[in-house]
Design an enzyme around this catalytic site. Structure first.
Site, PDB file in Angstrom:
ATOM      1  N   GLU A   1      29.664  45.592  58.665  1.00  0.00           N
ATOM      2  CA  GLU A   1      28.581  46.366  59.289  1.00  0.00           C
ATOM      3  C   GLU A   1      28.775  47.870  59.094  1.00  0.00           C
ATOM      4  O   GLU A   1      27.821  48.615  58.854  1.00  0.00           O
ATOM      5  CB  GLU A   1      28.483  46.050  60.795  1.00  0.00           C
ATOM      6  CG  GLU A   1      28.083  44.621  61.114  1.00  0.00           C
ATOM      7  CD  GLU A   1      26.616  44.302  60.773  1.00  0.00           C
ATOM      8  OE1 GLU A   1      25.887  45.193  60.322  1.00  0.00           O
ATOM      9  OE2 GLU A   1      26.229  43.131  60.966  1.00  0.00           O
TER      10      GLU A   1
ATOM     11  N   ARG B   1      26.101  50.052  56.939  1.00  0.00           N
ATOM     12  CA  ARG B   1      25.286  51.011  57.693  1.00  0.00           C
ATOM     13  C   ARG B   1      25.787  52.442  57.486  1.00  0.00           C
ATOM     14  O   ARG B   1      24.991  53.348  57.219  1.00  0.00           O
ATOM     15  CB  ARG B   1      25.278  50.668  59.184  1.00  0.00           C
ATOM     16  CG  ARG B   1      24.692  49.292  59.444  1.00  0.00           C
ATOM     17  CD  ARG B   1      24.491  49.010  60.920  1.00  0.00           C
ATOM     18  NE  ARG B   1      24.365  47.586  61.154  1.00  0.00           N
ATOM     19  CZ  ARG B   1      23.555  47.031  62.054  1.00  0.00           C
ATOM     20  NH1 ARG B   1      22.791  47.777  62.807  1.00  0.00           N
ATOM     21  NH2 ARG B   1      23.522  45.722  62.223  1.00  0.00           N
TER      22      ARG B   1
ATOM     23  N   ASP C   1      24.132  35.183  52.526  1.00  0.00           N
ATOM     24  CA  ASP C   1      23.025  35.911  51.877  1.00  0.00           C
ATOM     25  C   ASP C   1      23.392  37.059  50.920  1.00  0.00           C
ATOM     26  O   ASP C   1      23.201  36.981  49.698  1.00  0.00           O
ATOM     27  CB  ASP C   1      22.028  36.414  52.946  1.00  0.00           C
ATOM     28  CG  ASP C   1      22.685  37.060  54.170  1.00  0.00           C
ATOM     29  OD1 ASP C   1      23.901  37.267  54.164  1.00  0.00           O
ATOM     30  OD2 ASP C   1      21.967  37.368  55.145  1.00  0.00           O
TER      31      ASP C   1
ATOM     32  N   GLU D   1      13.886  41.519  56.103  1.00  0.00           N
ATOM     33  CA  GLU D   1      14.000  40.830  54.809  1.00  0.00           C
ATOM     34  C   GLU D   1      12.665  40.394  54.213  1.00  0.00           C
ATOM     35  O   GLU D   1      12.431  40.542  53.009  1.00  0.00           O
ATOM     36  CB  GLU D   1      14.946  39.631  54.926  1.00  0.00           C
ATOM     37  CG  GLU D   1      16.421  39.999  55.037  1.00  0.00           C
ATOM     38  CD  GLU D   1      16.872  40.480  56.413  1.00  0.00           C
ATOM     39  OE1 GLU D   1      16.037  40.509  57.351  1.00  0.00           O
ATOM     40  OE2 GLU D   1      18.053  40.836  56.559  1.00  0.00           O
TER      41      GLU D   1
ATOM     42  N   THR E   1      22.085  46.610  50.618  1.00  0.00           N
ATOM     43  CA  THR E   1      21.566  45.574  51.524  1.00  0.00           C
ATOM     44  C   THR E   1      21.023  46.176  52.821  1.00  0.00           C
ATOM     45  O   THR E   1      20.225  45.552  53.511  1.00  0.00           O
ATOM     46  CB  THR E   1      22.643  44.501  51.836  1.00  0.00           C
ATOM     47  OG1 THR E   1      21.993  43.374  52.433  1.00  0.00           O
ATOM     48  CG2 THR E   1      23.735  45.030  52.758  1.00  0.00           C
TER      49      THR E   1
HETATM   50  C1  DMJ Z   1      20.937  44.169  57.797  1.00  0.00           C
HETATM   51  O1  DMJ Z   1      21.986  44.800  58.434  1.00  0.00           O
HETATM   52  C2  DMJ Z   1      21.276  43.865  56.362  1.00  0.00           C
HETATM   53  O2  DMJ Z   1      20.097  43.641  55.643  1.00  0.00           O
HETATM   54  C3  DMJ Z   1      22.176  42.661  56.230  1.00  0.00           C
HETATM   55  O3  DMJ Z   1      22.436  42.327  54.888  1.00  0.00           O
HETATM   56  C4  DMJ Z   1      21.575  41.473  56.924  1.00  0.00           C
HETATM   57  N1  DMJ Z   1      21.150  41.753  58.265  1.00  0.00           N
HETATM   58  C5  DMJ Z   1      20.509  42.983  58.613  1.00  0.00           C
HETATM   59  C6  DMJ Z   1      19.026  42.905  58.749  1.00  0.00           C
HETATM   60  O4  DMJ Z   1      18.503  41.739  59.176  1.00  0.00           O
END
Ligand code: DMJ
Length: 445
Positions: A107, A111, A234, A350, A434
């Site tokens: 995370e 982020r 994912d 997403e 992501t």
């Molecule tokens: C985000 O922090 C990122 O896209 C992560 O890869 C998956 N979950 C959240 C959003 O849903």
């Protein structure tokens, strides 16, 4: 008196006005400001805002400024100069990683490390890069396992590690951010460690090419052999594809091709309601579940980037169907029965991200229309007086007291980009992480 009647009328009619709101760059910008101003008023300097109680929320004992860092690049893309200047000042004057806390590496990487890197590239201030480098150094011990795959938690001062049971998403979603740090600083250690983690994970795929859900990073043994493309797996696939696009890493391309081939062969499932991706045992390929949800909806974007547009279109159509069941997206459904199995909507991006990539790829207005549906649903059901709240239950629309920073970094960003002029962000020039942070491969020129 006349003024109070006007105010009363406005407050009664405003929900209806909001429902009728179209998605335009300006309307998304207005909603960004609504959420950002609430953060500013009630949670300034903290990780996030709790929109119902109007209280701040920090993930750890001290703030790491998750919302301002995650939101910063979108302010620049939207041309919100004064908000960007405030956020920049807040971050540069206060953010420090010299903290006595153990953080979740995945995370914090997606982020903060990604957010600081895109801030540096868009703004040019070397202090963003200095912060990113300091964070990268403090996260590096995460890779000190026997296999080279990362632990889930690392202490920012001591490097102490916790949680050797990890999953493919948290192991395999570091190369974009760590690799970029190597390219920007000239120190290859970050790229090498994150790449090794990916390769070690890939090496432990089954004979039919699938990965499971949980692996021990010390022994390299799988602890849970259920394969799927949902949360926990994912973005491992996403980063194989994107590492090829950002760094031109051929080994990642080959791993991506192999991985996606296995996923499309064993996890894809067709029903009368469309194309889905369910669960299967990684060793036998046997179907073990028919769960699909808001996190799985990242996959049309990845298919698009990998060049499989027809499958991307079919899967996005299923995702859209899932959204329309309740006018907003449930966290999970059982696609065999089309029943909701997890009722939350966490303000996730997403499905919007996938519509954005499909729009850019096809220029078919269907995907902008989808963007409008998503925007209206979110405004209608999640907007509160102080920002946006996630839904506890999409069937009743009951709200809950949270607004994740990815609402700024991704959800609002993809809504904006779906309608903004393409030159706002050209996919020829950047790869989005992501967490939606755009990275420009300046090193490739
Ligand atoms: C985000 O922090 C990122 O896209 C992560 O890869 C998956 N979950 C959240 C959003 O849903």
């Amino acid at each position: 008196m006349r003024r109070s009647i006007f105010v009363l009328l406005f407050s009664l009619l405003s929900p209806l006005l909001l429902v009728a709101q179209h998605i335009t760059p300006d309307s998304v910008k207005a909603e960004f400001l609504h959420a950002w101003n609430a953060y500013k008023q009630y949670a300034w300097g903290h990780d996030a805002l709790k929109p119902l109680s109007k209280q701040p929320h920090d993930w750890y004992a001290t703030s790491l400024y998750l919302t301002p860092v995650d939101a910063y690049d979108l302010m620049l893309l939207m041309g919100l100069k004064s908000e960007a200047a405030d956020a920049k000042k807040l971050i540069l004057e206060n953010l420090s990683f010299d903290k006595d806390i153990q953080v979740q590496t995945f995370e914090i990487t997606i982020r903060l490390l990604g957010g600081l890197e895109s801030a540096y590239q868009l703004d040019g201030d070397p202090r963003f890069l200095a912060l990113a480098e300091d964070l990268g150094k403090r996260l590096l011990p995460e890779f000190n396992s026997k296999t080279g795959m990362p632990y889930r938690f690392v202490h920012l001062q001591t490097g102490q590690l916790r949680d050797s049971l990890n999953n493919p998403a948290e192991i395999g979603t570091a190369l974009l951010e760590f690799g970029t740090l190597s390219k920007l600083t000239g120190n290859s250690v970050y790229y090498d460690k994150a790449k090794k983690a990916l390769v070690e994970l890939y090496a432990r795929r089954s004979a039919i090419g699938l990965v499971g859900s949980v692996i021990n990073v010390e022994t390299g043994e799988w602890v849970n052999t259920t394969s799927h493309i949902g949360g926990g797996i994912d973005s491992y696939y996403e980063y194989l594809v994107k590492a090829w696009l950002l760094f031109g890493d051929r080994e990642c391309k080959q791993m991506a091709d192999d991985g996606l081939r296995a996923v499309n062969r064993y996890l894809a499932d067709s029903t009368a309601d469309g194309l889905w991706y369910g669960d299967a045992d990684m060793t036998t390929g046997e179907r073990t579940g028919t769960t699909f949800g808001s996190l799985h909806a990242f996959y049309p974007a990845v298919l698009c980037l990998a060049g499989d547009t027809s499958r991307a279109k079919a899967l996005e159509a299923s995702c859209y169907h899932m959204w329309q069941m309740y006018g907003i997206e449930p966290e999970e459904i059982d696609y065999a029965t089309m029943k909701v199995t997890a009722k939350e909507y966490y303000l996730r991006p997403e499905i919007i991200e996938s519509a954005f990539y499909l729009y850019r790829k096809t220029h078919n207005t269907t995907y902008r229309d989808m963007g409008e549906t998503f925007f209206r649903g979110i405004v209608r059901y999640c907007r509160t007086e102080a920002g946006y709240a996630y839904l506890k239950d999409v069937t009743t629309k009951e709200k809950a007291d949270g607004m994740e920073s990815f609402f700024f970094a991704e959800t609002l960003k993809y809504l904006y980009l779906i309608v903004a002029p393409e030159e706002t962000l050209s996919l020829d020039a950047v790869v989005l992480t992501t967490e939606g942070h755009p990275i420009r491969p300046t090193w490739r020129k």
